[in-house]
Enzyme design. Structure first.
Site, PDB file in Angstrom:
ATOM      1  N   CYS A  85      35.191  95.586  13.702  1.00  0.00           N
ATOM      2  CA  CYS A  85      34.175  95.926  14.706  1.00  0.00           C
ATOM      3  C   CYS A  85      33.272  97.065  14.215  1.00  0.00           C
ATOM      4  O   CYS A  85      32.455  96.846  13.326  1.00  0.00           O
ATOM      5  CB  CYS A  85      34.846  96.205  16.046  1.00  0.00           C
ATOM      6  N   HIS A 178      39.074  92.506  17.087  1.00  0.00           N
ATOM      7  CA  HIS A 178      40.108  93.549  16.959  1.00  0.00           C
ATOM      8  C   HIS A 178      41.505  92.951  16.811  1.00  0.00           C
ATOM      9  O   HIS A 178      42.267  92.932  17.788  1.00  0.00           O
ATOM     10  CB  HIS A 178      40.112  94.419  18.220  1.00  0.00           C
ATOM     11  N   GLU A 180      44.067  94.255  15.726  1.00  0.00           N
ATOM     12  CA  GLU A 180      45.102  95.278  15.969  1.00  0.00           C
ATOM     13  C   GLU A 180      45.505  95.351  17.440  1.00  0.00           C
ATOM     14  O   GLU A 180      46.442  96.058  17.785  1.00  0.00           O
ATOM     15  CB  GLU A 180      44.611  96.647  15.472  1.00  0.00           C
TER      16      GLU A 180
END
Ligand code: GLN
Length: 204
Positions: A85, A178, A180
């Site tokens: 991002c 994302h 994560e």
């Protein structure tokens, strides 16, 4: 290998943004990570993740911490880097609407906030080249898109409308979303494999 052991050490740029989530994801992959805020820490890593956050802020902090030029040099010398991002925005050679120069190492043109405001954040299931198994559930938070990719860039994932949201150029990986945040570790594994491969190539 920066630490002389057999496992790569991955740094997570920890100036702003969701760096802790990346550390948790790397730990789940059983890969040691360190937070990078200084040149000495940058020099201790085999690969670096630049997290999501606010690209304008991270760019300013890279300049304030005197990391911008050294990081650019190390990437040009072969340091593997994954930008998620805001991190992807910073890797791009061309960025719309960023009030500082990006790191500018990847042949992509990125449009910031391409989907609108925070409220226009969304999730999508994506087929990502190089990631086996079911689609990746991708979380987009005030995300960018990759408008153009140069000839040396592999497009890894697109939205249903064809817009590019993941790309790779050699040791550089950019995702507009994302990984994560979802508990799916496959993109972290992909980056760890890129880093391990870079180490093997340098040692050969
Ligand atoms: N909108 C942010 C930027 O332009 C990126 C958002 C994110 O990293 N989730 O920097």
């Amino acid at each position: 290998m920066a630490n002389g052991s057999t496992r790569p050490v991955i740094g997570v740029l920890a100036l702003q943004g969701d760096f802790r989530e990346h550390e948790v994801a790397l730990a789940a992959c059983d890969v040691p990570s360190i937070e990078v805020r200084t040149l000495a820490q940058l020099d201790a890593v085999d690969g670096l993740i630049i997290p999501g956050g606010e690209s304008t802020t991270i760019a300013r902090l890279l300049l304030a911490f005197e990391l911008m030029d050294p990081l650019r040099e190390r990437i040009r010398a072969g340091l593997p880097v994954w930008g998620t991002c805001a991190g992807a925005i910073l890797l791009a050679k061309e960025v719309s609407d960023l009030d500082r120069s990006p790191i500018g190492v990847m042949d992509i043109r990125v449009e910031r906030n391409a989907f609108g405001r925070q409220i226009d954040s969304f999730e999508a299931d994506l087929k990502v080249a190089g990631v086996d198994g079911p689609p990746v559930h991708a979380v987009f938070i005030r995300a960018p898109v990759i408008r153009d990719a140069g000839p040396g860039v592999d497009v890894l994932a697109t939205l249903a409308d064809g817009r590019i949201v993941a790309a790779r150029q050699g040791r550089l990986l950019a995702t507009a979303f994302h990984p994560e945040l979802t508990g799916d570790r496959r993109l972290h594994e992909l980056f760890v494999a890129i880093v391990a491969d870079a180490i093997r190539t340098e040692a050969a």
